[in-house]
Design a protein around this motif. Structure first.
Motif, PDB file in Angstrom:
ATOM      1  N   TYR A  35      -3.671  28.635  51.792  1.00 22.70           N
ATOM      2  CA  TYR A  35      -4.126  29.797  52.528  1.00 22.70           C
ATOM      3  C   TYR A  35      -3.106  30.210  53.564  1.00 22.70           C
ATOM      4  CZ  TYR A  35      -8.555  29.051  50.288  1.00 22.70           C
ATOM      5  OH  TYR A  35      -9.517  28.900  49.344  1.00 22.70           O
ATOM      6  N   GLU A  36      -2.890  31.506  53.668  1.00 29.84           N
ATOM      7  CA  GLU A  36      -1.977  32.052  54.652  1.00 29.84           C
ATOM      8  C   GLU A  36      -2.792  32.789  55.700  1.00 29.84           C
ATOM      9  OE1 GLU A  36       1.462  34.059  53.043  1.00 29.84           O
ATOM     10  OE2 GLU A  36       1.029  33.166  51.097  1.00 29.84           O
ATOM     11  N   ASP A  37      -2.188  32.985  56.835  1.00 30.54           N
ATOM     12  CA  ASP A  37      -2.854  33.682  57.923  1.00 30.54           C
ATOM     13  C   ASP A  37      -3.155  35.114  57.490  1.00 30.54           C
ATOM     14  OD1 ASP A  37      -3.941  33.982  60.427  1.00 30.54           O
ATOM     15  OD2 ASP A  37      -2.014  34.352  61.416  1.00 30.54           O
ATOM     16  N   ARG A  38      -4.367  35.551  57.724  1.00 27.58           N
ATOM     17  CA  ARG A  38      -4.814  36.875  57.286  1.00 27.58           C
ATOM     18  C   ARG A  38      -5.150  37.759  58.479  1.00 27.58           C
ATOM     19  NH1 ARG A  38      -4.369  37.350  51.665  1.00 27.58           N
ATOM     20  NH2 ARG A  38      -4.540  35.265  50.823  1.00 27.58           N
ATOM     21  N   VAL A  39      -5.046  39.057  58.273  1.00 29.98           N
ATOM     22  CA  VAL A  39      -5.443  40.040  59.275  1.00 29.98           C
ATOM     23  C   VAL A  39      -6.956  40.176  59.216  1.00 29.98           C
ATOM     24  CG1 VAL A  39      -5.315  42.485  59.885  1.00 29.98           C
ATOM     25  CG2 VAL A  39      -3.259  41.281  59.150  1.00 29.98           C
ATOM     26  N   GLU A  40      -7.600  40.091  60.355  1.00 27.54           N
ATOM     27  CA  GLU A  40      -9.058  40.223  60.405  1.00 27.54           C
ATOM     28  C   GLU A  40      -9.446  41.675  60.155  1.00 27.54           C
ATOM     29  OE1 GLU A  40     -10.654  38.606  64.009  1.00 27.54           O
ATOM     30  OE2 GLU A  40      -9.344  36.860  63.897  1.00 27.54           O
ATOM     31  N   GLU A  44      -8.613  43.614  63.729  1.00 20.38           N
ATOM     32  CA  GLU A  44      -7.198  43.950  63.661  1.00 20.38           C
ATOM     33  C   GLU A  44      -6.883  45.101  62.703  1.00 20.38           C
ATOM     34  OE1 GLU A  44      -4.490  40.222  64.344  1.00 20.38           O
ATOM     35  OE2 GLU A  44      -6.166  39.675  63.025  1.00 20.38           O
ATOM     36  N   ALA A  45      -7.568  45.173  61.590  1.00 14.48           N
ATOM     37  CA  ALA A  45      -7.287  46.219  60.604  1.00 14.48           C
ATOM     38  C   ALA A  45      -7.457  47.624  61.195  1.00 14.48           C
ATOM     39  CB  ALA A  45      -8.151  46.033  59.365  1.00 14.48           C
ATOM     40  N   LYS A  50      -4.854  52.589  63.243  1.00 11.41           N
ATOM     41  CA  LYS A  50      -4.667  53.534  64.346  1.00 11.41           C
ATOM     42  C   LYS A  50      -3.194  53.612  64.733  1.00 11.41           C
ATOM     43  CE  LYS A  50      -6.205  54.685  69.025  1.00 11.41           C
ATOM     44  NZ  LYS A  50      -4.987  55.401  69.250  1.00 11.41           N
ATOM     45  N   LEU A  51      -2.515  52.473  64.800  1.00 11.67           N
ATOM     46  CA  LEU A  51      -1.088  52.460  65.111  1.00 11.67           C
ATOM     47  C   LEU A  51      -0.305  53.245  64.063  1.00 11.67           C
ATOM     48  CD1 LEU A  51       1.443  51.348  66.634  1.00 11.67           C
ATOM     49  CD2 LEU A  51       1.338  49.425  65.032  1.00 11.67           C
ATOM     50  N   TRP A  52      -0.611  53.000  62.786  1.00 15.08           N
ATOM     51  CA  TRP A  52       0.079  53.705  61.719  1.00 15.08           C
ATOM     52  C   TRP A  52      -0.188  55.212  61.791  1.00 15.08           C
ATOM     53  CZ3 TRP A  52      -1.879  49.957  57.361  1.00 15.08           C
ATOM     54  CH2 TRP A  52      -1.255  48.717  57.517  1.00 15.08           C
ATOM     55  N   ASP A  94      -4.275  43.079  49.978  1.00 15.89           N
ATOM     56  CA  ASP A  94      -3.448  41.938  50.371  1.00 15.89           C
ATOM     57  C   ASP A  94      -3.287  41.962  51.890  1.00 15.89           C
ATOM     58  OD1 ASP A  94      -1.703  39.852  50.607  1.00 15.89           O
ATOM     59  OD2 ASP A  94      -0.055  40.799  49.540  1.00 15.89           O
ATOM     60  N   ASN A  95      -4.227  41.333  52.579  1.00 16.71           N
ATOM     61  CA  ASN A  95      -4.226  41.429  54.037  1.00 16.71           C
ATOM     62  C   ASN A  95      -3.555  40.231  54.716  1.00 16.71           C
ATOM     63  OD1 ASN A  95      -6.227  39.579  53.476  1.00 16.71           O
ATOM     64  ND2 ASN A  95      -7.661  40.376  54.973  1.00 16.71           N
ATOM     65  N   ARG A  96      -2.552  39.650  54.044  1.00 18.47           N
ATOM     66  CA  ARG A  96      -1.814  38.564  54.682  1.00 18.47           C
ATOM     67  C   ARG A  96      -1.062  39.123  55.891  1.00 18.47           C
ATOM     68  NH1 ARG A  96       1.921  36.543  50.241  1.00 18.47           N
ATOM     69  NH2 ARG A  96       1.643  38.676  49.601  1.00 18.47           N
ATOM     70  N   ARG A  97      -1.046  38.370  56.956  1.00 18.48           N
ATOM     71  CA  ARG A  97      -0.418  38.805  58.196  1.00 18.48           C
ATOM     72  C   ARG A  97       1.058  39.143  57.984  1.00 18.48           C
ATOM     73  NH1 ARG A  97      -2.453  38.974  62.815  1.00 18.48           N
ATOM     74  NH2 ARG A  97      -4.116  37.509  62.325  1.00 18.48           N
TER      75      ARG A  97
END
Length: 138
Positions: A35-40, A44-45, A50-52, A94-97
């Motif tokens: 498992y890799e760190d994911r964006v919540e 966070e999503a 909003k930033l984008w 694919d919400n991997r950080r």
């Protein structure tokens, strides 16, 4: 006397059982997904989106102020808008950080190109070519 490799040897059975157990445990460890760190997705999503959107809006304002339909090539806004859509699709599937950090870094770089863009003289933009008169030398 019984040979060392005989099935009657209780010590041999113990070693065989321990070895089989170790091999099975090792097999399971390699089967487990890493498992890799994911964006919540709840917190966070939406902030990333909003930033984008802010990056896209700033570039769009610059695009409206200086677009020239007669010049060939793409304005960085066109590239940024496409990449924002790609990042949104990646976020869904694919919400991997690490993937989201790469996506955001790419969008920031394109936004910088947009903010520094001068119509007709930035050959780094995909599909952009300088006018023929500007490239000729005597």
């Amino acid at each position: 006397t019984t040979p060392f490799y005989s099935n009657n040897n209780s010590n041999n059975n113990c070693i065989s059982s321990a070895m089989a157990s170790f091999m099975f445990t090792t097999f399971l460890a390699f089967q487990k997904p890493h498992y890799e760190d994911r964006v919540e997705t709840e917190e966070e999503a939406p902030r990333l989106k909003k930033l984008w959107k802010d990056l896209e809006d700033k570039c769009f304002d610059k695009y409206l102020n200086e677009v020239h339909d007669d010049l060939p090539g793409l304005h960085p806004y066109n590239v940024l808008k496409h990449e924002v859509q790609q990042c949104k699709m990646k976020l869904i599937h694919d919400n991997r950080r690490e993937v989201m950090q790469d996506c955001t870094a790419k969008l920031v770089a394109i936004n910088r190109q947009c903010m520094n863009y001068k119509s007709g003289i930035d050959p780094t933009i995909v599909g952009h070519t300088e006018p023929a008169a500007a490239t000729q030398t005597r």
